[in-house]
Design an enzyme around this catalytic site. Structure first.
Site, mmCIF file in Angstrom:
data_model
loop_
_atom_site.group_PDB
_atom_site.id
_atom_site.type_symbol
_atom_site.label_atom_id
_atom_site.label_comp_id
_atom_site.label_asym_id
_atom_site.label_seq_id
_atom_site.Cartn_x
_atom_site.Cartn_y
_atom_site.Cartn_z
ATOM 1 N N LYS A 131 0.815 -1.222 0.000
ATOM 2 C CA LYS A 131 0.000 0.000 0.000
ATOM 3 C C LYS A 131 0.845 1.268 0.000
ATOM 4 O O LYS A 131 0.418 2.294 -0.531
ATOM 5 C CB LYS A 131 -0.977 -0.006 1.181
ATOM 6 C CG LYS A 131 -2.060 -1.059 1.006
ATOM 7 C CD LYS A 131 -3.302 -0.767 1.812
ATOM 8 C CE LYS A 131 -4.397 -1.745 1.403
ATOM 9 N NZ LYS A 131 -5.631 -1.580 2.137
ATOM 10 N N LYS B 252 -5.344 -9.608 -6.594
ATOM 11 C CA LYS B 252 -6.508 -9.686 -5.714
ATOM 12 C C LYS B 252 -7.611 -8.735 -6.168
ATOM 13 O O LYS B 252 -7.311 -7.608 -6.583
ATOM 14 C CB LYS B 252 -6.022 -9.299 -4.316
ATOM 15 C CG LYS B 252 -7.016 -9.446 -3.211
ATOM 16 C CD LYS B 252 -6.375 -9.075 -1.880
ATOM 17 C CE LYS B 252 -6.490 -7.576 -1.610
ATOM 18 N NZ LYS B 252 -7.039 -7.226 -0.301
ATOM 19 N N LYS C 27 -10.812 -3.017 -3.653
ATOM 20 C CA LYS C 27 -11.616 -1.787 -3.724
ATOM 21 C C LYS C 27 -10.891 -0.701 -4.491
ATOM 22 O O LYS C 27 -11.505 0.156 -5.116
ATOM 23 C CB LYS C 27 -11.856 -1.252 -2.310
ATOM 24 C CG LYS C 27 -12.697 -2.120 -1.440
ATOM 25 C CD LYS C 27 -12.600 -1.565 -0.028
ATOM 26 C CE LYS C 27 -13.339 -2.415 0.955
ATOM 27 N NZ LYS C 27 -12.819 -2.260 2.312
HETATM 28 N N1 AQP Z 1 -10.120 -10.257 -2.908
HETATM 29 C C1 AQP Z 1 -10.486 -10.721 -1.723
HETATM 30 N N2 AQP Z 1 -10.808 -12.023 -1.559
HETATM 31 C C2 AQP Z 1 -11.197 -12.506 -0.345
HETATM 32 N N3 AQP Z 1 -11.314 -11.720 0.754
HETATM 33 C C3 AQP Z 1 -11.008 -10.424 0.628
HETATM 34 N N4 AQP Z 1 -11.019 -9.399 1.495
HETATM 35 C C4 AQP Z 1 -10.632 -8.269 0.863
HETATM 36 N N5 AQP Z 1 -10.359 -8.518 -0.408
HETATM 37 C C5 AQP Z 1 -10.583 -9.859 -0.597
HETATM 38 C C6 AQP Z 1 -11.413 -9.538 2.894
HETATM 39 O O1 AQP Z 1 -12.462 -8.613 3.140
HETATM 40 C C7 AQP Z 1 -12.373 -8.187 4.501
HETATM 41 C C8 AQP Z 1 -12.496 -6.702 4.567
HETATM 42 O O2 AQP Z 1 -11.413 -6.097 3.880
HETATM 43 P P1 AQP Z 1 -11.018 -4.607 4.234
HETATM 44 O O3 AQP Z 1 -12.134 -3.731 3.942
HETATM 45 O O4 AQP Z 1 -10.543 -4.541 5.600
HETATM 46 O O5 AQP Z 1 -9.799 -4.208 3.350
HETATM 47 P P2 AQP Z 1 -8.860 -4.859 2.339
HETATM 48 O O6 AQP Z 1 -8.509 -6.261 2.690
HETATM 49 O O7 AQP Z 1 -7.720 -3.939 2.220
HETATM 50 O O8 AQP Z 1 -9.817 -4.840 1.069
HETATM 51 P P3 AQP Z 1 -9.435 -4.423 -0.383
HETATM 52 O O9 AQP Z 1 -10.592 -4.582 -1.234
HETATM 53 O O10 AQP Z 1 -8.219 -5.159 -0.814
HETATM 54 O O11 AQP Z 1 -9.124 -2.888 -0.257
HETATM 55 P P4 AQP Z 1 -7.882 -2.103 -0.826
HETATM 56 O O12 AQP Z 1 -8.068 -2.042 -2.289
HETATM 57 O O13 AQP Z 1 -7.998 -0.767 -0.167
HETATM 58 O O14 AQP Z 1 -6.663 -2.857 -0.422
HETATM 59 C C9 AQP Z 1 -11.059 -8.731 5.068
HETATM 60 O O15 AQP Z 1 -11.326 -9.871 5.854
HETATM 61 C C10 AQP Z 1 -10.299 -9.118 3.831
HETATM 62 O O16 AQP Z 1 -9.426 -10.207 4.085
#
Ligand code: AQP
Length: 348
Positions: free
Chosen positions: A118, A210, A213
């Site tokens: 990040k 992955k 968001k």
């Molecule tokens: N691609 C994924 N597959 C399975 N699980 C996922 N999670 C996130 N992406 C995937 C799980 O969703 C929960 C909440 O995630 P978060 O909101 O805390 O943030 P994150 O993991 O940083 O989600 P993103 O979408 O990947 O956001 P960005 O783009 O900002 O990095 C967690 O349990 C996570 O494991």
């Protein structure tokens, strides 16, 4: 000491809640309600660790916080039986994080891959909050002495850090913990719950990345707010390879896009991947994609409709968050008071 079995997990209100968040986390939150006391948190203090243009500013944060809460409820989380709240309403998370800042070691945090991803190339410009994110996450979990945390695969390393912090706290203060009647350990060594065919849902545009968001391409993910047409179109356009689907799981090796779509189907249909391949193996991708689009629409459209209805009722959503925060605060205050006593911080 036997710890009370308790589930905690969180989702960041950073917008674009997607199928990965749903299958990797929220579906499990719903299932665990049957057997555990659960605490589900919209982790707004985590959201602000990235630059403001990424989290979107105050209006966006309020909107996204309510949207994640609506997604929890629309997916089937019962905020009356379990606790649903936003992190910043319970100050003990931040307070315990400070204590854990003094327990965690720099070397441990330097190994965190999510920070490296990040922060990107310009690490000097990253916020201290982003670096410290896993410590706050440990505090979120351990403020409730939670025994189980359902998360996607990407959070595994952070859960290991949570266990390291709990272990070091238990060791460093073992005498004081025992003297206060907490037995051998004050914090549990929390177990991650990472299972099933969709622990890591991948981008629809690149099966090696992955689903996220923050991906610039909206076609890379299925958002929980997408309508039926958008879902069908994104699945139709999802990247695939020229081969037909294999009949057995071994045939998915080195075919990340095919593997991802089969995994999504399996998770949505609540079947093993092998059963999906038995049904669709040997067939063309187009037939499988049509079935996947139909299944996705059938599962996700009712959730999107309910999210839309709920987000319009901000008074209801805010009352859920306030009620949940009041209940969470009682539990977190109990932990924090005990931590202060264990550390020797004089309190009222
Ligand atoms: N691609 C994924 N597959 C399975 N699980 C996922 N999670 C996130 N992406 C995937 C799980 O969703 C929960 C909440 O995630 P978060 O909101 O805390 O943030 P994150 O993991 O940083 O989600 P993103 O979408 O990947 O956001 P960005 O783009 O900002 O990095 C967690 O349990 C996570 O494991």
């Amino acid at each position: 000491m036997a710890f009370k079995q308790r589930v905690f997990s969180g989702v960041q209100p950073t917008g674009n809640l997607h199928l990965g968040n749903y299958l990797g986390a929220i579906v499990k939150f719903v299932a665990l309600q049957e057997h555990y006391d659960c605490i589900y948190c919209v982790v707004d203090l985590h959201a602000i660790t990235v630059p403001i243009d990424v989290w979107g500013g105050p209006e966006e944060l309020r909107r996204n916080t309510r949207e994640v809460t609506a997604a929890f409820i629309a997916s089937g989380i019962d905020p009356n039986k379990h606790i649903v709240f936003n992190q910043s309403q319970v100050a003990h998370h931040a307070e315990l994080a400070w204590v854990f800042n003094c327990v965690a070691r720099l070397g441990w945090l330097n190994r965190m891959t999510q920070f490296k991803e990040k922060a990107g190339k310009d690490r000097e410009a990253a916020s201290i909050g982003l670096y410290d994110y896993p410590v706050l996450m440990a505090a979120d979990i351990l403020a409730y002495r939670a025994t189980h945390v359902p998360v996607g695969e990407d959070q595994k390393q952070h859960l290991e850090l949570t266990r390291d912090i709990a272990q070091k706290f238990n060791n460093d203060f073992s005498e004081s913990i025992r003297a206060r009647g907490f037995g051998e350990a004050f914090f549990p060594l929390t177990e991650p719950i990472i299972q099933g065919p969709a622990t890591r849902v991948m981008s629809l545009r690149d099966g090696t990345k992955k689903m996220s968001k923050s991906d610039a391409s909206d076609n890379s993910r299925i958002n929980l707010t997408d309508d039926a047409d958008a879902i069908a179109q994104k699945i139709r356009r999802a990247k695939t390879d020229p081969e037909p689907l294999p009949g057995e799981e071994a045939g998915l090796e080195h075919r990340p896009e095919a593997d991802n779509l089969v995994g999504i189907y399996a998770a949505l249909a609540d079947k093993p991947k092998a059963a999906v391949l038995q049904e669709f193996g040997g067939g063309q991708f187009s037939t499988f994609k049509t079935a996947l689009a139909d299944l996705s629409v059938a599962r996700l459209s009712p959730i999107a409709a309910e999210m839309k209805r709920l987000t319009q009722d901000t008074a209801y959503i805010d009352s859920v968050l306030a009620g949940g925060a009041a209940r969470a605060e009682v539990l977190a205050a109990e932990t924090m008071n005990a931590v202060k006593d264990i550390l020797g911080l004089v309190r009222r």
